[in-house]
Scaffold this active site. Structure first.
Site, PDB file in Angstrom:
ATOM      1  N   TYR A 141     -49.535 110.255  27.733  1.00 49.52           N
ATOM      2  CA  TYR A 141     -50.231 110.688  28.949  1.00 49.52           C
ATOM      3  C   TYR A 141     -50.024 112.174  29.229  1.00 49.52           C
ATOM      4  CZ  TYR A 141     -51.360 106.002  30.718  1.00 49.52           C
ATOM      5  OH  TYR A 141     -51.886 104.749  30.919  1.00 49.52           O
ATOM      6  N   LYS A 191     -42.616 100.506  19.065  1.00 48.03           N
ATOM      7  CA  LYS A 191     -43.349 100.335  17.796  1.00 48.03           C
ATOM      8  C   LYS A 191     -42.533 101.092  16.736  1.00 48.03           C
ATOM      9  CE  LYS A 191     -47.006  99.038  15.381  1.00 48.03           C
ATOM     10  NZ  LYS A 191     -47.350  97.630  15.094  1.00 48.03           N
ATOM     11  N   ASP A 223     -46.700  94.853  19.491  1.00 49.70           N
ATOM     12  CA  ASP A 223     -47.778  93.908  19.161  1.00 49.70           C
ATOM     13  C   ASP A 223     -47.317  92.465  19.354  1.00 49.70           C
ATOM     14  OD1 ASP A 223     -46.117  94.427  16.996  1.00 49.70           O
ATOM     15  OD2 ASP A 223     -47.720  94.612  15.522  1.00 49.70           O
ATOM     16  N   ASP A 247     -48.492 100.321  30.557  1.00 48.40           N
ATOM     17  CA  ASP A 247     -49.779 100.231  31.250  1.00 48.40           C
ATOM     18  C   ASP A 247     -50.538  99.004  30.740  1.00 48.40           C
ATOM     19  OD1 ASP A 247     -52.009 101.054  32.841  1.00 48.40           O
ATOM     20  OD2 ASP A 247     -52.940 101.850  31.023  1.00 48.40           O
ATOM     21  N   ASP A 251     -51.219  94.915  32.730  1.00 48.38           N
ATOM     22  CA  ASP A 251     -52.524  94.302  33.029  1.00 48.38           C
ATOM     23  C   ASP A 251     -52.597  92.946  32.325  1.00 48.38           C
ATOM     24  OD1 ASP A 251     -53.358  96.566  34.503  1.00 48.38           O
ATOM     25  OD2 ASP A 251     -55.403  96.432  33.705  1.00 48.38           O
TER      26      ASP A 251
HETATM   27  C1  IPM Z   1     -52.310 102.510  36.360  1.00 49.12           C
HETATM   28  C2  IPM Z   1     -53.598 103.180  35.933  1.00 49.12           C
HETATM   29  C3  IPM Z   1     -53.331 104.650  35.644  1.00 49.12           C
HETATM   30  C4  IPM Z   1     -52.393 104.715  34.450  1.00 49.12           C
HETATM   31  C5  IPM Z   1     -54.587 105.515  35.379  1.00 49.12           C
HETATM   32  C6  IPM Z   1     -55.596 105.394  36.460  1.00 49.12           C
HETATM   33  C7  IPM Z   1     -54.209 106.958  35.169  1.00 49.12           C
HETATM   34  O1  IPM Z   1     -54.168 102.513  34.860  1.00 49.12           O
HETATM   35  O2  IPM Z   1     -51.710 102.961  37.348  1.00 49.12           O
HETATM   36  O3  IPM Z   1     -51.927 101.523  35.738  1.00 49.12           O
HETATM   37  O4  IPM Z   1     -52.808 104.543  33.299  1.00 49.12           O
HETATM   38  O5  IPM Z   1     -51.191 104.938  34.690  1.00 49.12           O
HETATM   39 MN    MN Z   2     -53.235 100.621  34.401  1.00 49.60          MN
END
Ligand code: IPM
Ligand code: MN
Ligand code: NAD
Length: 357
Positions: A141, A191, A223, A247, A251
């Site tokens: 990032y 990894k 993975d 990240d 999710d």
């Molecule tokens: C999160 C989001 C952010 C990230 C983006 C919007 C920059 O996906 O907070 O999880 O990747 O950190």
């Molecule tokens: Mn995110």
């Protein structure tokens, strides 16, 4: 107590869910006799539209002066042009970096009342209680160089994955500290079979683990961790990993909980100031309809009360109120109900009042 709290609603459903987070803060202040000074500032796409930048200097300085910050979400199709010079997401990344918030704590718990919302079998979800500690200010990032160039008709883009031992050590140490107060197990995800940064990560994790003889350390490749997170979720206690892996894995982990809208997070650094943010984005597909789930934001408010303000019993009251509202049947659309964002917030606040009396 007195506290300065900055609200950064941002884009899409951000303002809808932060409104409910704000109402919870106001209710906590009223019931428990605190003086929270709340102020709202622009970030993300709305800040680009109004000021030409995703993080106006006035927003950053308000955040620096605050005890805690509650953020909704940034981004959306309006600002998604790949050729755009400024992007909403830059605002959030700069804020995290400027405030030194190197760790993002993302707890994943499964409410027995919502287990049926997950596509996974209920027996796989029983007892799931994971804390992902995501490194937040390093890795792909932020690594430099980052550029796109065209040479001899070939377009090349470069991002850089870089970590120092100092960056790895502080976040891994935090993960061990947190695990010490939990089930005493750290899973470090990397990894290391491919990446040099991951081999550094792994050796630092081993070094830090020597400081915590009572905490077990295991390593997993990202993975297979992605697979096991779903197939054996109960086996995890604290998971620590680099920015991008964290990240993606969180999710994915939202599938365990039943909806992305349920998960909150705390972005913290050395001091007590933090940014509290649901893990979801601006959800452009449902924005403006009053149907977003505000729980991810409200559990982030609980983390704000706990980590930045030291108000443990108020934090618990918020968590209990969320559980009670769910147990009472309030459900937004993402978890199979028809409760609006506002009514969900109201149901939660009602339990805050009841708890206090
Ligand atoms: C999160 C989001 C952010 C990230 C983006 C919007 C920059 O996906 O907070 O999880 O990747 O950190
Ligand atoms: Mn995110
Ligand atoms: P998203 O998280 O916004 O949405 C993914 C899916 O989950 C959508 O179907 C959405 O409707 C649903 N969802 C998310 N939050 C919900 C909630 N509270 N209640 C009910 N349903 C919810 O991810 P995306 O669509 O990939 O990204 C949209 C934008 O958000 C992008 O611009 C992205 O950069 C941004 N984003 C911002 C943040 C942040 O500000 N922290 C985090 C992730 C994505």
């Amino acid at each position: 107590m007195k506290a300065k709290i900055v609200l950064l609603p941002g884009d899409g459903i951000g303002p809808e869910v932060v409104r409910e987070g704000q109402a919870v803060l106001e209710e906590i202040a009223r019931v428990h006799g605190h003086a929270f000074e709340l102020s709202t500032h622009p970030i993300g796409g709305v800040a680009i539209d109004a000021h030409g930048t995703a993080l106006p200097a006035s927003t950053l300085s308000a955040c620096r002066e605050a005890d805690a910050i509650l953020l909704g979400a940034v981004g959306g199709p309006r600002w998604d042009d790949p050729a755009a010079k400024v992007r909403p997401e830059q605002g959030l990344l700069t804020l995290r970096r400027e405030l030194g918030l190197f760790a993002n704590l993302r707890p994943i718990r499964v409410s027995p009342h919502l287990a049926h919302c997950s596509p996974l079998k209920a027996e796989r979800l029983e007892g799931v209680d994971i804390l992902v500690v995501r490194e937040l200010t390093g890795g792909l990032y932020f690594g430099l160089p980052r550029f796109r160039e065209e040479k001899n008709g070939v377009v090349r883009a470069v991002d850089t994955l870089e970590y120092t031992d100092v960056e790895v050590k502080r976040v891994v140490r935090l993960a061990f500290q947190l695990a010490s107060a939990r089930r005493k197990r750290v899973t470090s995800v990397d990894k290391a079979n491919v990446l040099e940064t991951s081999r550094l990560w792994r050796s630092v994790a081993i070094e830090v683990s020597a400081e915590f003889p009572g905490v077990e350390l295991e390593h997993q490749l990202v993975d297979s961790a992605a697979m096991r997170l779903i197939s054996s979720a109960r086996a995890y206690d604290v998971v620590v990993t680099e920015n991008m892996f964290g990240d993606i894995l969180t999710d994915e982990a939202a599938v365990l909980a039943g909806s992305l809208g349920l998960l909150g997070s705390a972005s913290i650094g050395e001091g007590t100031r933090g940014v509290y943010e649901p893990i979801h984005g601006s959800a452009p597909d449902i924005a403006g309809r009053g149907i977003a789930n505000p729980i991810g934001t409200i559990v982030s408010v609980a983390m704000l009360l706990r980590h930045s303000l030291g108000l443990e019993s108020e934090a618990r009251a918020v968590e209990r109120a969320v559980d009670a509202a769910i147990a009472g049947g309030a459900r937004t659309r993402d978890v199979g109900g028809e409760t609006s964002t506002e009514a969900m917030g109201e149901a939660i606040r009602k339990h805050l009042q009841r708890n206090a009396s």
